[in-house]
Write an enzyme that holds these catalytic residues in place. Structure first.
Site, PDB file in Angstrom:
ATOM      1  N   ARG A   1     -27.222 -43.542  13.832  1.00 44.80           N
ATOM      2  CA  ARG A   1     -26.151 -42.585  14.076  1.00 44.80           C
ATOM      3  C   ARG A   1     -25.811 -41.915  12.761  1.00 44.80           C
ATOM      4  O   ARG A   1     -26.117 -42.427  11.685  1.00 44.80           O
ATOM      5  CB  ARG A   1     -24.923 -43.283  14.664  1.00 44.80           C
ATOM      6  CG  ARG A   1     -24.492 -44.541  13.903  1.00 44.80           C
ATOM      7  CD  ARG A   1     -23.385 -45.249  14.615  1.00 44.80           C
ATOM      8  NE  ARG A   1     -22.140 -44.510  14.537  1.00 44.80           N
ATOM      9  CZ  ARG A   1     -21.318 -44.557  13.497  1.00 44.80           C
ATOM     10  NH1 ARG A   1     -21.584 -45.293  12.451  1.00 44.80           N
ATOM     11  NH2 ARG A   1     -20.199 -43.854  13.486  1.00 44.80           N
TER      12      ARG A   1
ATOM     13  N   ARG B   1     -16.816 -36.693  11.963  1.00 52.85           N
ATOM     14  CA  ARG B   1     -15.435 -36.841  12.456  1.00 52.85           C
ATOM     15  C   ARG B   1     -14.881 -35.465  12.776  1.00 52.85           C
ATOM     16  O   ARG B   1     -14.971 -34.565  11.955  1.00 52.85           O
ATOM     17  CB  ARG B   1     -14.572 -37.488  11.383  1.00 52.85           C
ATOM     18  CG  ARG B   1     -15.001 -38.894  11.086  1.00 52.85           C
ATOM     19  CD  ARG B   1     -13.925 -39.580  10.255  1.00 52.85           C
ATOM     20  NE  ARG B   1     -14.446 -40.859   9.819  1.00 52.85           N
ATOM     21  CZ  ARG B   1     -14.300 -41.338   8.599  1.00 52.85           C
ATOM     22  NH1 ARG B   1     -13.611 -40.659   7.708  1.00 52.85           N
ATOM     23  NH2 ARG B   1     -14.803 -42.504   8.292  1.00 52.85           N
TER      24      ARG B   1
ATOM     25  N   ARG C   1     -36.320 -50.806  -1.506  1.00 57.34           N
ATOM     26  CA  ARG C   1     -35.990 -49.690  -2.384  1.00 57.34           C
ATOM     27  C   ARG C   1     -35.180 -50.246  -3.542  1.00 57.34           C
ATOM     28  O   ARG C   1     -34.441 -51.210  -3.387  1.00 57.34           O
ATOM     29  CB  ARG C   1     -35.153 -48.640  -1.646  1.00 57.34           C
ATOM     30  CG  ARG C   1     -35.991 -47.728  -0.782  1.00 57.34           C
ATOM     31  CD  ARG C   1     -35.201 -46.516  -0.316  1.00 57.34           C
ATOM     32  NE  ARG C   1     -34.046 -46.870   0.476  1.00 57.34           N
ATOM     33  CZ  ARG C   1     -32.799 -46.500   0.198  1.00 57.34           C
ATOM     34  NH1 ARG C   1     -32.524 -45.790  -0.883  1.00 57.34           N
ATOM     35  NH2 ARG C   1     -31.800 -46.844   0.991  1.00 57.34           N
TER      36      ARG C   1
ATOM     37  N   ARG D   1     -26.344 -39.533  -6.869  1.00 55.31           N
ATOM     38  CA  ARG D   1     -24.892 -39.445  -7.036  1.00 55.31           C
ATOM     39  C   ARG D   1     -24.487 -39.814  -8.455  1.00 55.31           C
ATOM     40  O   ARG D   1     -25.284 -40.381  -9.201  1.00 55.31           O
ATOM     41  CB  ARG D   1     -24.152 -40.314  -6.025  1.00 55.31           C
ATOM     42  CG  ARG D   1     -24.751 -41.685  -5.826  1.00 55.31           C
ATOM     43  CD  ARG D   1     -24.049 -42.399  -4.678  1.00 55.31           C
ATOM     44  NE  ARG D   1     -24.574 -43.751  -4.538  1.00 55.31           N
ATOM     45  CZ  ARG D   1     -24.011 -44.719  -3.840  1.00 55.31           C
ATOM     46  NH1 ARG D   1     -22.882 -44.480  -3.197  1.00 55.31           N
ATOM     47  NH2 ARG D   1     -24.568 -45.908  -3.767  1.00 55.31           N
TER      48      ARG D   1
ATOM     49  N   GLU E   1     -27.184 -42.191 -10.460  1.00 57.51           N
ATOM     50  CA  GLU E   1     -27.967 -43.143  -9.661  1.00 57.51           C
ATOM     51  C   GLU E   1     -29.213 -42.439  -9.123  1.00 57.51           C
ATOM     52  O   GLU E   1     -29.124 -41.372  -8.520  1.00 57.51           O
ATOM     53  CB  GLU E   1     -27.087 -43.638  -8.510  1.00 57.51           C
ATOM     54  CG  GLU E   1     -27.751 -44.676  -7.642  1.00 57.51           C
ATOM     55  CD  GLU E   1     -26.802 -45.195  -6.562  1.00 57.51           C
ATOM     56  OE1 GLU E   1     -25.654 -45.576  -6.879  1.00 57.51           O
ATOM     57  OE2 GLU E   1     -27.208 -45.195  -5.392  1.00 57.51           O
TER      58      GLU E   1
ATOM     59  N   TYR F   1     -29.804 -55.778   4.716  1.00 58.63           N
ATOM     60  CA  TYR F   1     -28.711 -55.252   3.904  1.00 58.63           C
ATOM     61  C   TYR F   1     -27.416 -55.894   4.398  1.00 58.63           C
ATOM     62  O   TYR F   1     -27.102 -55.862   5.579  1.00 58.63           O
ATOM     63  CB  TYR F   1     -28.592 -53.717   4.000  1.00 58.63           C
ATOM     64  CG  TYR F   1     -27.410 -53.287   3.177  1.00 58.63           C
ATOM     65  CD1 TYR F   1     -27.512 -53.218   1.788  1.00 58.63           C
ATOM     66  CD2 TYR F   1     -26.169 -53.079   3.759  1.00 58.63           C
ATOM     67  CE1 TYR F   1     -26.406 -52.917   1.009  1.00 58.63           C
ATOM     68  CE2 TYR F   1     -25.061 -52.780   2.991  1.00 58.63           C
ATOM     69  CZ  TYR F   1     -25.191 -52.702   1.614  1.00 58.63           C
ATOM     70  OH  TYR F   1     -24.094 -52.437   0.843  1.00 58.63           O
TER      71      TYR F   1
ATOM     72  N   ASP G   1     -23.234 -56.068   3.497  1.00 60.95           N
ATOM     73  CA  ASP G   1     -22.080 -55.764   2.654  1.00 60.95           C
ATOM     74  C   ASP G   1     -21.475 -57.084   2.202  1.00 60.95           C
ATOM     75  O   ASP G   1     -21.753 -58.134   2.788  1.00 60.95           O
ATOM     76  CB  ASP G   1     -21.057 -54.952   3.455  1.00 60.95           C
ATOM     77  CG  ASP G   1     -21.296 -53.451   3.333  1.00 60.95           C
ATOM     78  OD1 ASP G   1     -21.755 -53.011   2.254  1.00 60.95           O
ATOM     79  OD2 ASP G   1     -21.024 -52.731   4.310  1.00 60.95           O
TER      80      ASP G   1
END
Ligand code: FDA
Length: 378
Positions: A172, A176, A255, A286, A311, A359, A361
């Site tokens: 997705r 917003r 990566r 970024r 980065e 991954y 968090d």
């Protein structure tokens, strides 16, 4: 010693803390010269500004158990994460929201009008039948927004044209139809008041926990090595799962990121913590400016200097730090083979981001470690 934990990231330290609190003697070994895994931060020598050495870390969670647990070791600032992106010399808010859409199309659409426009533009492809990432992204948000904000950024992240990336890389793309620019949707969010390393050190600060830095599990010259410990005591291993098994089913692909840190002689470089660069001409993805993560420290941070970090993203090779699983079909087949091998490994549990090739968090790594303790080790 009742338990050996390999790796001192959030997963390993959470398991160690729970075991120590239950009266077990735990040794944590860590390959790097510092604790904390990728969440580690340090005070930049020249400016005293806290820098997240392995990339910006923002804590956020909606898990009440994890939130209660982490608050025992640190308090959090009221920091709320927001991100901007530069595209063709203009700055837009992210994730794509009504502000981004109206600025990009130079319009004043209502939420319903913007939704209608995006729906029409997205009708070019059916995301369910997309043959590659580009088709799926266009099928989700339409070509104009995709080409401005997603295409080149994704190509930089993956060093690959999005038309050559599998559609499954994205499920997705958040859009917003309000002016809400909060990056995370979680209930709780903030940064540790006295820094990540202080938090990580408090997790490890228990008389039953011994931490040995610069100690690699695969270096057979010490008594905590793989050869000396497997089968002799319970082990929680949070290093790379393929490395544990000598890459016998093939190396999993990752990566990695390169960081270019610089002290700049201005008070404020970009006015915000994270600025993405959406266009192909800019080689980095970024820039982080660490000062802005802690506005409450403004009195102690220097008024004339700031620390920025560019980065860059690329595929990991050889000794590169593995950061994000690439997750190709070959990787998934290899992971299944490693899961089989892991399930037969006597008294060794594989956890964390590297041990499960996922991954995670921070709140997910901590939650998974609490579950492993409660369900398998306690
Ligand atoms: P982690 O990688 O932290 O720890 C594993 C440890 O094991 C490492 O210290 C490693 O050196 C050690 N090790 C490996 N092999 C070993 C061996 N052979 N012997 C001894 N030790 C060994 N999360 C979030 O919530 N918000 C965010 O903003 C971000 N941002 C972010 C940016 C980037 C660039 C990355 C890569 C990750 C994030 N994260 C994040 C995710 C966060 O870093 C992650 O949740 C935790 O690192 C997970 O902790 P683990 O303990 O699983 O792994």
């Amino acid at each position: 010693m009742d338990l050996l934990v390999v790796g001192s990231g959030f997963f390993g330290l959470t398991v160690a803390e729970r075991a120590a609190a239950a009266g077990r003697k735990v040794t944590v070994i860590e390959r790097r010269p510092h604790i904390g895994g990728n969440a580690y931060s340090e005070w930049e020598a020249e400016t005293g500004i806290e820098v997240h050495r392995y990339g910006a870390h923002l804590f956020h969670t909606s898990n009440a158990t994890v939130w209660a647990y982490v608050n025992r070791f640190t308090s959090f600032t009221p920091y709320v994460h927001r991100v901007f992106t530069t595209h063709r010399g203009v700055v837009y808010p992210l994730p794509i929201n009504l502000g981004t859409i109206n600025q990009f199309f130079r319009a004043a659409f209502s939420p319903a009008q913007a939704r209608d426009l995006v729906r029409r533009q997205a009708s070019e492809f059916d995301p369910k039948n997309a043959r590659n990432l580009e088709e799926r992204a266009i099928g989700l948000i339409g070509r104009p927004l995709y080409e401005a904000f997603i295409r080149d950024y994704t190509a930089k992240q993956w060093q690959t044209d999005p038309r050559d990336l599998p559609a499954e890389v994205i499920s997705r793309l958040p859009v917003r139809f309000t002016y809400d620019t909060r990056y995370f949707n979680d209930v709780w969010e903030g940064l540790p008041v006295d820094g990540y390393t202080a938090w990580l050190e408090r997790l490890a600060d228990h008389p039953n926990i011994e931490v040995r830095l610069a100690t690699d599990f695969f270096d057979e010259s010490h008594p905590f090595s793989k050869g000396a410990t497997v089968g002799r005591l319970p082990i929680v291993y949070t290093g790379p799962v393929d490395r544990y098994f000598g890459y016998q089913a093939g190396a999993l692909s990752w990566r990695t990121l390169d960081f270019e840190q610089e002290v700049v002689e201005v008070d404020d470089f970009q006015g915000t913590p994270v600025m993405n660069y959406a266009d192909a001409e800019i080689p980095f993805t970024r820039i982080h400016e660490f000062k802005h993560f802690h506005p409450e420290r403004s009195a102690s941070y220097p008024p004339d200097r700031t620390v920025i970090m560019r980065e860059y993203s690329r595929f990991a090779t050889g000794d590169d730090e593995p950061y994000y699983p690439v997750n190709t079909p070959e990787d998934r087949a290899r992971l299944l083979a490693y899961r089989d091998l892991a399930s037969n490994e006597k008294d060794v549990r594989f956890g964390g981001r590297l041990g499960t090739y996922q991954y995670l968090d921070m709140h997910m790594a901590i939650g998974a470690a609490l579950s492993m303790w409660n369900n398998q080790l306690a």
